[in-house]
Enzyme design. Structure first.
Site, PDB file in Angstrom:
ATOM      1  N   TYR A   1     -30.951 -40.180  53.101  1.00 22.41           N
ATOM      2  CA  TYR A   1     -32.045 -41.198  53.436  1.00 22.41           C
ATOM      3  C   TYR A   1     -33.263 -40.021  53.896  1.00 22.41           C
ATOM      4  O   TYR A   1     -33.190 -39.626  55.200  1.00 22.41           O
ATOM      5  CB  TYR A   1     -31.777 -42.190  54.477  1.00 22.41           C
ATOM      6  CG  TYR A   1     -32.810 -43.044  55.048  1.00 22.41           C
ATOM      7  CD1 TYR A   1     -32.748 -44.305  54.475  1.00 22.41           C
ATOM      8  CD2 TYR A   1     -33.253 -42.804  56.362  1.00 22.41           C
ATOM      9  CE1 TYR A   1     -33.962 -45.150  54.738  1.00 22.41           C
ATOM     10  CE2 TYR A   1     -34.218 -43.859  56.622  1.00 22.41           C
ATOM     11  CZ  TYR A   1     -34.479 -44.763  56.092  1.00 22.41           C
ATOM     12  OH  TYR A   1     -35.488 -45.993  56.480  1.00 22.41           O
TER      13      TYR A   1
ATOM     14  N   SER B   1     -40.683 -40.025  65.404  1.00 23.69           N
ATOM     15  CA  SER B   1     -40.687 -41.261  65.655  1.00 23.69           C
ATOM     16  C   SER B   1     -41.885 -42.297  65.060  1.00 23.69           C
ATOM     17  O   SER B   1     -41.769 -43.323  64.888  1.00 23.69           O
ATOM     18  CB  SER B   1     -41.023 -41.499  67.368  1.00 23.69           C
ATOM     19  OG  SER B   1     -39.930 -40.748  67.810  1.00 23.69           O
TER      20      SER B   1
ATOM     21  N   GLN C   1     -15.023 -35.885  83.297  1.00 23.11           N
ATOM     22  CA  GLN C   1     -15.013 -35.593  84.716  1.00 23.11           C
ATOM     23  C   GLN C   1     -13.616 -36.085  85.120  1.00 23.11           C
ATOM     24  O   GLN C   1     -13.111 -35.399  85.929  1.00 23.11           O
ATOM     25  CB  GLN C   1     -16.153 -36.400  85.395  1.00 23.11           C
ATOM     26  CG  GLN C   1     -16.037 -36.090  86.935  1.00 23.11           C
ATOM     27  CD  GLN C   1     -16.795 -34.738  87.223  1.00 23.11           C
ATOM     28  OE1 GLN C   1     -17.448 -34.062  86.291  1.00 23.11           O
ATOM     29  NE2 GLN C   1     -16.404 -34.325  88.444  1.00 23.11           N
ATOM     30  N   VAL C   2     -13.077 -37.089  84.770  1.00 24.96           N
ATOM     31  CA  VAL C   2     -11.693 -37.667  85.229  1.00 24.96           C
ATOM     32  C   VAL C   2     -10.844 -36.528  84.861  1.00 24.96           C
ATOM     33  O   VAL C   2      -9.621 -36.251  85.531  1.00 24.96           O
ATOM     34  CB  VAL C   2     -11.531 -38.870  84.490  1.00 24.96           C
ATOM     35  CG1 VAL C   2      -9.810 -39.405  84.461  1.00 24.96           C
ATOM     36  CG2 VAL C   2     -12.248 -39.998  85.086  1.00 24.96           C
TER      37      VAL C   2
ATOM     38  N   GLU D   1     -32.179 -42.511  63.928  1.00 25.25           N
ATOM     39  CA  GLU D   1     -32.356 -43.929  63.785  1.00 25.25           C
ATOM     40  C   GLU D   1     -33.358 -44.584  64.731  1.00 25.25           C
ATOM     41  O   GLU D   1     -33.011 -45.751  64.988  1.00 25.25           O
ATOM     42  CB  GLU D   1     -30.992 -44.853  63.526  1.00 25.25           C
ATOM     43  CG  GLU D   1     -30.295 -44.129  62.217  1.00 25.25           C
ATOM     44  CD  GLU D   1     -29.262 -45.097  61.526  1.00 25.25           C
ATOM     45  OE1 GLU D   1     -29.483 -46.507  61.631  1.00 25.25           O
ATOM     46  OE2 GLU D   1     -28.351 -44.487  60.822  1.00 25.25           O
TER      47      GLU D   1
HETATM   48  C1  LIG Z   1     -28.635 -34.547  63.515  1.00 22.92           C
HETATM   49  C2  LIG Z   1     -29.713 -35.523  62.998  1.00 22.92           C
HETATM   50  C3  LIG Z   1     -29.703 -36.245  61.835  1.00 22.92           C
HETATM   51  C4  LIG Z   1     -30.733 -36.982  61.376  1.00 22.92           C
HETATM   52  N1  LIG Z   1     -30.723 -37.629  60.266  1.00 22.92           N
HETATM   53  C5  LIG Z   1     -31.831 -38.082  59.690  1.00 22.92           C
HETATM   54  C6  LIG Z   1     -31.686 -38.877  58.233  1.00 22.92           C
HETATM   55  O1  LIG Z   1     -30.596 -38.549  57.596  1.00 22.92           O
HETATM   56  N2  LIG Z   1     -32.888 -39.116  57.671  1.00 22.92           N
HETATM   57  C7  LIG Z   1     -34.068 -39.111  58.456  1.00 22.92           C
HETATM   58  O2  LIG Z   1     -35.061 -39.629  57.878  1.00 22.92           O
HETATM   59  N3  LIG Z   1     -34.221 -38.648  59.749  1.00 22.92           N
HETATM   60  C8  LIG Z   1     -33.053 -38.152  60.313  1.00 22.92           C
HETATM   61  N4  LIG Z   1     -33.105 -37.670  61.648  1.00 22.92           N
HETATM   62  C9  LIG Z   1     -34.272 -37.537  62.403  1.00 22.92           C
HETATM   63  C10 LIG Z   1     -34.361 -38.594  63.590  1.00 22.92           C
HETATM   64  O3  LIG Z   1     -34.223 -39.804  63.228  1.00 22.92           O
HETATM   65  C11 LIG Z   1     -35.590 -38.265  64.393  1.00 22.92           C
HETATM   66  O4  LIG Z   1     -35.063 -37.064  64.922  1.00 22.92           O
HETATM   67  C12 LIG Z   1     -35.552 -39.065  65.473  1.00 22.92           C
HETATM   68  O5  LIG Z   1     -36.430 -40.274  64.922  1.00 22.92           O
HETATM   69  C13 LIG Z   1     -36.904 -38.533  66.707  1.00 22.92           C
HETATM   70  O6  LIG Z   1     -37.880 -37.840  65.957  1.00 22.92           O
HETATM   71  P1  LIG Z   1     -38.172 -36.619  66.435  1.00 22.92           P
HETATM   72  O7  LIG Z   1     -37.153 -35.637  66.653  1.00 22.92           O
HETATM   73  O8  LIG Z   1     -39.410 -35.860  65.679  1.00 22.92           O
HETATM   74  O9  LIG Z   1     -38.751 -36.711  67.912  1.00 22.92           O
HETATM   75  P2  LIG Z   1     -40.321 -37.100  68.412  1.00 22.92           P
HETATM   76  O10 LIG Z   1     -40.707 -38.273  67.763  1.00 22.92           O
HETATM   77  O11 LIG Z   1     -41.138 -35.861  68.298  1.00 22.92           O
HETATM   78  O12 LIG Z   1     -40.092 -37.672  69.662  1.00 22.92           O
HETATM   79  C14 LIG Z   1     -39.755 -36.732  71.046  1.00 22.92           C
HETATM   80  C15 LIG Z   1     -39.652 -37.488  72.372  1.00 22.92           C
HETATM   81  O13 LIG Z   1     -40.996 -38.226  72.437  1.00 22.92           O
HETATM   82  C16 LIG Z   1     -40.423 -39.631  72.550  1.00 22.92           C
HETATM   83  N5  LIG Z   1     -41.634 -40.514  72.109  1.00 22.92           N
HETATM   84  C17 LIG Z   1     -42.033 -40.561  70.968  1.00 22.92           C
HETATM   85  N6  LIG Z   1     -42.987 -41.382  70.701  1.00 22.92           N
HETATM   86  C18 LIG Z   1     -42.792 -42.167  71.819  1.00 22.92           C
HETATM   87  C19 LIG Z   1     -43.460 -43.388  72.415  1.00 22.92           C
HETATM   88  N7  LIG Z   1     -44.372 -43.876  71.514  1.00 22.92           N
HETATM   89  N8  LIG Z   1     -43.296 -43.776  73.486  1.00 22.92           N
HETATM   90  C20 LIG Z   1     -42.249 -43.228  74.115  1.00 22.92           C
HETATM   91  N9  LIG Z   1     -41.586 -42.310  73.797  1.00 22.92           N
HETATM   92  C21 LIG Z   1     -41.994 -41.523  72.603  1.00 22.92           C
HETATM   93  C22 LIG Z   1     -39.209 -39.706  71.832  1.00 22.92           C
HETATM   94  O14 LIG Z   1     -38.334 -40.689  72.403  1.00 22.92           O
HETATM   95  C23 LIG Z   1     -38.449 -38.252  72.402  1.00 22.92           C
HETATM   96  O15 LIG Z   1     -37.746 -38.460  73.428  1.00 22.92           O
HETATM   97  C24 LIG Z   1     -31.919 -37.038  62.195  1.00 22.92           C
HETATM   98  C25 LIG Z   1     -32.171 -36.139  63.319  1.00 22.92           C
HETATM   99  C26 LIG Z   1     -31.136 -35.395  63.776  1.00 22.92           C
HETATM  100  C27 LIG Z   1     -31.310 -34.661  64.951  1.00 22.92           C
END
Ligand SMILES: Cc1cc2nc3c(=O)[nH]c(=O)nc-3n(C[C@H](O)[C@H](O)[C@H](O)COP(=O)(O)OP(=O)(O)OC[C@H]3O[C@@H](n4cnc5c(N)ncnc54)[C@H](O)[C@@H]3O)c2cc1C
Length: 380
Positions: free
Chosen positions: A123, A132, A337-338, A364
């Site tokens: 995906y 995000s 921890q346990v 997700e």
């Molecule tokens: C191991 C792994 C597998 C994955 N698999 C897939 C996959 O198969 N397909 C795919 O498409 N994607 C995949 N992802 C991507 C994943 O869905 C994203 O990493 C996730 O949605 C967060 O995006 P980001 O890492 O760019 O963080 P960012 O969007 O940069 O966020 C950074 C921080 O800011 C916070 N934040 C951002 N916007 C807001 C807001 N408006 N309000 C409050 N807090 C906010 C976030 O919660 C987070 O703490 C995967 C990620 C990982 C690490």
């Protein structure tokens, strides 16, 4: 009437996946955590035993699972190993847009291919500048004759290096921005696809991720899912269905870490008695049990809401993903921890469960994003 019992089909699913986790997943969990490779032998065995592609309708060769059926299965996979479980479950994420928006010909062609090849799919939503914020996607699929020409950079894509095809989100008209986001099926053998080296990461190491660069990839028009411009809505509807799966995987990992630490606490003697006889440990175990029970109830309710077409399904699926992954982080940390030194060691799988569940708070939609979904629902 409120009924918390599983039906006969769901009981059979639970038993089948629990047995598979005992025989095929747990014995391989440490190995694939160390190898950090896609667990093909386990995925092929899951195919042989009819455990793959749960939500695909039976007429296309799947199991026709409801969301609750799938959640029951995912809890057992998570209790074995979330990394391997994702190898088995990630097809659900990749094929949900096809399930929701594909026509019969596309269902036959792509579900058929997956099942014939005993393969996996990926995906492709996330990009370097769109995590995000899905509306920040920059990939384009511009119409040209009877094709679209795809250019873009996708990041963190689960199963990328193993996939038979990709479900890709891209804009068909950049002047309209995310309103032109559309979903496509892109076969992995299409010229112009570069899969980057595997991501190195903290947990869920049996699940693989890569960056993908698409350069002038030709997509036949018949691979467009639904209509142009409906991609954003398909991506969001996909998460409504799949977040219960992330919750269930988290719940399974929490359950298995809890059971391991409880059994250990009953047998570990310090100061002349089992450590479980200390209220400090007994109360920790009690709180773990309550959190797991609550997480299961919320996950099953969210799945039931989706299966019965409730308007609350969107909010409840965000709630269960948020709650189950947060309590899984707490429960697995407490399990370590346990068990103290033993919990931290590679002799047990609880330290691995703790590393694995962290990711359930991130993918997700991060748990902050789940809070946005919930607050929008309750404040509207
Ligand atoms: C191991 C792994 C597998 C994955 N698999 C897939 C996959 O198969 N397909 C795919 O498409 N994607 C995949 N992802 C991507 C994943 O869905 C994203 O990493 C996730 O949605 C967060 O995006 P980001 O890492 O760019 O963080 P960012 O969007 O940069 O966020 C950074 C921080 O800011 C916070 N934040 C951002 N916007 C807001 C807001 N408006 N309000 C409050 N807090 C906010 C976030 O919660 C987070 O703490 C995967 C990620 C990982 C690490």
């Amino acid at each position: 009437m409120v009924d918390f019992s599983l039906n006969d089909k769901q009981k059979a699913i639970q038993e089948k996946y629990r047995d598979f986790a005992q025989r095929m997943i747990i014995p391989n969990a440490r190995k694939f955590d160390e190898l950090a490779e896609f667990p093909w032998p386990v995925v092929k065995a899951a195919y042989e035993e009819g455990l793959m592609n749960g939500p695909v309708p039976e007429k296309f060769g799947g199991n026709g699972y409801s969301i609750l059926d799938a959640a029951v299965a995912s809890e057992e996979l998570g209790a074995g190993c979330i990394g391997i479980g994702i190898g088995i479950d990630a097809n659900t994420l990749a094929i949900t847009p096809l399930l929701l928006a594909g026509n019969d010909e596309q269902h036959n062609r792509f579900f058929g291919r997956l099942i014939e090849e005993k393969g996996v799919a990926a995906y492709c939503l996330t990009e370097p500048n769109a995590g995000s914020d899905v509306q920040g996607i920059q990939a384009t699929a511009l119409p040209k004759g009877d094709k679209y020409i795809l250019n873009g950079h996708k990041r963190f894509i689960t199963n990328a290096e193993a996939a038979s095809f990709f479900t890709v989100f891209a804009m068909t008209d950049p002047s309209k921005g995310s309103r032109s986001l559309s979903a496509f099926i892109v076969p992995a053998e299409s010229p112009g696809i570069e899969i980057k080296p595997r991501m190195q990461k903290m947990g869920q190491k049996a699940s693989v991720q890569n960056e993908i660069i698409f350069t002038d990839v030709e997509i036949p028009k018949e691979n467009l899912l639904g209509k142009e411009g409906h991609g954003f809505i398909f991506a969001m509807k996909t998460f409504d269905r799949t977040r219960t799966g992330v919750a269930a995987l988290s719940l399974g990992a929490a359950r298995s870490a809890f059971e391991t630490s409880m059994n250990w606490a009953k047998n570990r003697i310090q100061f002349g008695k089992p450590i479980s006889a200390n209220q400090a440990i007994g109360f920790m175990l009690a709180e773990m049990a309550v959190k797991i029970e609550n997480a299961r109830n919320l996950t099953w309710k969210a799945a039931w809401a989706y299966d019965t077409g409730s308007k609350e399904a969107n909010m409840l699926s965000a709630m269960c993903k948020l709650y189950a992954s947060d309590i899984a982080m707490e429960v697995t940390t407490d399990a370590v921890q346990v068990m103290a030194g033993e919990g931290y060691s590679y002799d047990y799988l609880v330290e691995k469960a703790m590393r694995d569940v962290k990711l359930c708070q991130i993918y997700e939609g991060t748990n902050q994003v789940q809070r946005l979904v919930i607050s929008k629902n309750i404040l509207k």
